[in-house]
Motif scaffolding. Structure first.
Motif, PDB file in Angstrom:
ATOM      1  N   VAL A   1     -22.376 -13.402   1.807  1.00  0.00           N
ATOM      2  CA  VAL A   1     -22.419 -11.905   2.032  1.00  0.00           C
ATOM      3  C   VAL A   1     -22.649 -11.823   2.930  1.00  0.00           C
ATOM      4  CG1 VAL A   1     -23.613  -9.561   1.107  1.00  0.00           C
ATOM      5  CG2 VAL A   1     -22.899 -11.232  -1.079  1.00  0.00           C
ATOM      6  N   HIS A   2     -23.951 -12.565   4.391  1.00  0.00           N
ATOM      7  CA  HIS A   2     -24.529 -12.320   5.172  1.00  0.00           C
ATOM      8  C   HIS A   2     -23.206 -12.622   5.954  1.00  0.00           C
ATOM      9  CE1 HIS A   2     -28.464 -11.634   3.999  1.00  0.00           C
ATOM     10  NE2 HIS A   2     -28.668 -11.126   4.684  1.00  0.00           N
TER      11      HIS A   2
ATOM     12  N   HIS B   1     -19.652 -12.672   5.431  1.00  0.00           N
ATOM     13  CA  HIS B   1     -19.129 -11.899   5.991  1.00  0.00           C
ATOM     14  C   HIS B   1     -18.890 -10.413   6.315  1.00  0.00           C
ATOM     15  CE1 HIS B   1     -16.262  -7.782   4.229  1.00  0.00           C
ATOM     16  NE2 HIS B   1     -15.955  -9.215   3.218  1.00  0.00           N
ATOM     17  N   MET B   2     -20.507  -9.957   6.313  1.00  0.00           N
ATOM     18  CA  MET B   2     -21.649  -9.346   7.177  1.00  0.00           C
ATOM     19  C   MET B   2     -21.215  -9.533   8.990  1.00  0.00           C
ATOM     20  SD  MET B   2     -25.117  -7.701   6.999  1.00  0.00           S
ATOM     21  CE  MET B   2     -25.712  -9.400   7.843  1.00  0.00           C
TER      22      MET B   2
ATOM     23  N   ARG C   1     -13.178 -13.467   7.646  1.00  0.00           N
ATOM     24  CA  ARG C   1     -14.272 -12.958   7.010  1.00  0.00           C
ATOM     25  C   ARG C   1     -13.152 -12.894   5.572  1.00  0.00           C
ATOM     26  NH1 ARG C   1     -12.427  -6.786   8.489  1.00  0.00           N
ATOM     27  NH2 ARG C   1     -11.125  -7.779   7.554  1.00  0.00           N
TER      28      ARG C   1
ATOM     29  N   ALA D   1     -21.461  -6.673   1.295  1.00  0.00           N
ATOM     30  CA  ALA D   1     -21.504  -7.100   2.844  1.00  0.00           C
ATOM     31  C   ALA D   1     -21.056  -5.945   3.258  1.00  0.00           C
ATOM     32  CB  ALA D   1     -20.533  -8.318   2.717  1.00  0.00           C
TER      33      ALA D   1
END
Length: 120
Positions: A64-65, A67-68, A92, A107
């Protein structure tokens, strides 16, 4: 300068730790300095920190982090840096293939809500 909050110096110090240039190689220390620069909106720090989260190097693995951070990096590179911007989008999308739809949505929400901290 890094300790005083200069994002470029923080990015450079993180790069020194990842490569063992003048300091011992240390993924956690690299991630620490890249995080400080990334929080201020430094796109290369965001990209490199995203890799650390994607691979669990110096930080817990967290798609998640990752991707963000890849999303933020892509949006923050200037238009003149087409290759870096496209690389961030490509990374990503690659990490998204390992995520659930709920993780991707989280994300994206984090990226939308993210605001840079000011340099000291």
């Amino acid at each position: 300068l890094a300790e005083q909050g200069n994002s470029q110096a923080q990015y450079s110090l993180g790069s020194m730790y990842i490569n063992g240039q003048g300091v011992r190689k240390d993924y956690a220390e690299a991630a620490k300095w890249w995080r400080k620069a990334a929080e201020q909106g430094h796109p290369s720090a965001q990209l490199n920190l995203g890799f650390r989260y994607a691979n669990g190097q110096g930080v817990p693995q967290d798609y998640v982090h990752a991707h963000m951070l890849f999303d933020l990096a892509a949006s923050r590179y200037p238009a003149s840096e087409v290759k870096n911007r496209n690389d961030a989008w490509r990374f990503r999308d690659a990490i998204a293939s390992k995520m659930t739809p709920a993780q991707i949505a989280e994300a994206q929400r984090l990226a939308r809500e993210w605001k840079p901290k000011k340099e000291k």
